[in-house]
Design a protein around this motif. Structure first.
Motif, short mmCIF file in Angstrom:
data_model
loop_
_atom_site.label_atom_id
_atom_site.label_comp_id
_atom_site.label_asym_id
_atom_site.label_seq_id
_atom_site.Cartn_x
_atom_site.Cartn_y
_atom_site.Cartn_z
N SER A 1 8.60 6.16 -107.81
CA SER A 1 9.65 7.11 -107.44
C SER A 1 9.31 8.53 -107.91
CB SER A 1 10.99 6.67 -108.00
OG SER A 1 10.94 6.59 -109.41
N ARG A 2 8.50 8.66 -108.95
CA ARG A 2 8.13 10.01 -109.41
C ARG A 2 7.23 10.72 -108.40
NH1 ARG A 2 4.90 6.51 -112.25
NH2 ARG A 2 2.67 6.83 -111.94
N ASP A 3 6.63 9.97 -107.48
CA ASP A 3 5.76 10.53 -106.45
C ASP A 3 6.41 10.52 -105.07
OD1 ASP A 3 3.78 10.87 -108.39
OD2 ASP A 3 2.90 8.91 -107.98
N ILE A 4 7.73 10.56 -105.04
CA ILE A 4 8.46 10.47 -103.77
C ILE A 4 8.10 11.61 -102.82
CG2 ILE A 4 10.54 11.73 -104.45
CD1 ILE A 4 10.58 8.44 -102.54
N ASN A 5 7.72 12.76 -103.38
CA ASN A 5 7.37 13.90 -102.53
C ASN A 5 6.12 13.63 -101.69
OD1 ASN A 5 5.82 13.94 -104.83
ND2 ASN A 5 5.72 16.16 -104.97
N GLN A 6 5.31 12.66 -102.07
CA GLN A 6 4.14 12.29 -101.28
C GLN A 6 4.52 11.61 -99.97
OE1 GLN A 6 1.83 9.75 -103.78
NE2 GLN A 6 1.09 11.43 -105.07
N LEU A 7 5.76 11.16 -99.87
CA LEU A 7 6.21 10.46 -98.67
C LEU A 7 6.86 11.38 -97.64
CD1 LEU A 7 7.67 7.24 -100.29
CD2 LEU A 7 5.35 7.68 -99.47
N LEU A 8 6.98 12.66 -97.96
CA LEU A 8 7.54 13.62 -97.01
C LEU A 8 6.53 13.87 -95.89
CD1 LEU A 8 9.14 16.06 -99.57
CD2 LEU A 8 10.28 14.32 -98.20
N PRO A 9 7.01 14.15 -94.69
CA PRO A 9 6.11 14.23 -93.54
C PRO A 9 4.93 15.17 -93.73
CG PRO A 9 8.37 14.28 -92.79
CD PRO A 9 8.40 14.34 -94.31
N TRP A 10 5.15 16.36 -94.26
CA TRP A 10 4.06 17.32 -94.40
C TRP A 10 3.06 16.88 -95.46
CZ3 TRP A 10 9.20 18.43 -94.73
CH2 TRP A 10 9.74 18.49 -96.01
N ALA A 11 3.50 16.24 -96.52
CA ALA A 11 2.58 15.73 -97.54
C ALA A 11 1.84 14.51 -97.01
CB ALA A 11 3.34 15.39 -98.81
N TYR A 12 2.54 13.68 -96.26
CA TYR A 12 1.93 12.48 -95.69
C TYR A 12 0.81 12.86 -94.73
CZ TYR A 12 1.81 7.72 -93.88
OH TYR A 12 1.43 6.46 -93.52
N ARG A 13 1.03 13.88 -93.94
CA ARG A 13 0.02 14.37 -92.99
C ARG A 13 -1.20 14.88 -93.74
NH1 ARG A 13 -2.66 14.77 -88.31
NH2 ARG A 13 -3.04 16.87 -87.64
N ALA A 14 -0.99 15.63 -94.82
CA ALA A 14 -2.11 16.16 -95.61
C ALA A 14 -2.93 15.03 -96.22
CB ALA A 14 -1.58 17.08 -96.70
N GLN A 15 -2.28 13.97 -96.67
CA GLN A 15 -2.98 12.82 -97.25
C GLN A 15 -3.80 12.12 -96.17
OE1 GLN A 15 -0.14 10.25 -99.12
NE2 GLN A 15 0.61 11.86 -100.47
N ALA A 16 -3.25 12.00 -94.98
CA ALA A 16 -3.96 11.34 -93.88
C ALA A 16 -5.21 12.14 -93.51
CB ALA A 16 -3.04 11.18 -92.69
N LEU A 17 -5.11 13.46 -93.51
CA LEU A 17 -6.25 14.30 -93.18
C LEU A 17 -7.34 14.20 -94.22
CD1 LEU A 17 -4.50 17.50 -91.80
CD2 LEU A 17 -5.72 15.75 -90.50
N LYS A 18 -6.97 14.08 -95.50
CA LYS A 18 -7.95 13.92 -96.57
C LYS A 18 -8.69 12.59 -96.43
CE LYS A 18 -5.91 16.59 -100.33
NZ LYS A 18 -5.32 16.49 -101.68
N ALA A 19 -7.97 11.56 -96.02
CA ALA A 19 -8.57 10.23 -95.88
C ALA A 19 -9.61 10.19 -94.77
CB ALA A 19 -7.48 9.19 -95.62
N VAL A 20 -9.40 10.99 -93.76
CA VAL A 20 -10.32 11.03 -92.62
C VAL A 20 -11.58 11.82 -92.97
CG1 VAL A 20 -10.61 11.88 -90.25
CG2 VAL A 20 -8.49 10.75 -90.92
N ALA A 21 -11.40 12.87 -93.76
CA ALA A 21 -12.54 13.75 -94.09
C ALA A 21 -13.54 13.11 -95.03
CB ALA A 21 -12.03 15.03 -94.72
#
Length: 53
Positions: free
Chosen positions: A33-53
Motif C-alpha cells: 500500500s505504500r507504493d499505491i502511486n505506482q498503480l496510477l495510470p501515468w506511473a503504470y505507463r512509465a513502468q511498462a515503457l521501462k520494461a520494454v526498453a
C-alpha cells in the motif's frame, strides 16, 4: 475504479483493459500500500515503457 481513472489510462496511452488487468493482478498479489502511486495510470505507463526498453 472510477470512470475518471479509465479516462486517465486512455490519456496516458494505455490500453484500459490491460491497465485494469495489471492493476487488479497487483492488488490481488498484495502490492504494498505504500507504493499505491505506482498503480496510477501515468506511473503504470512509465513502468511498462521501462520494461520494454
Amino acid at each position: 475504479m472510477s470512470s475518471d481513472t479509465l479516462h486517465f489510462a486512455i490519456q496516458a496511452q494505455s490500453h484500459p483493459l490491460a491497465y485494469l488487468t495489471g492493476v487488479l493482478t497487483k492488488i490481488v498479489n498484495r502490492h504494498p500500500s505504500r507504493d499505491i502511486n505506482q498503480l496510477l495510470p501515468w506511473a503504470y505507463r512509465a513502468q511498462a515503457l521501462k520494461a520494454v526498453a
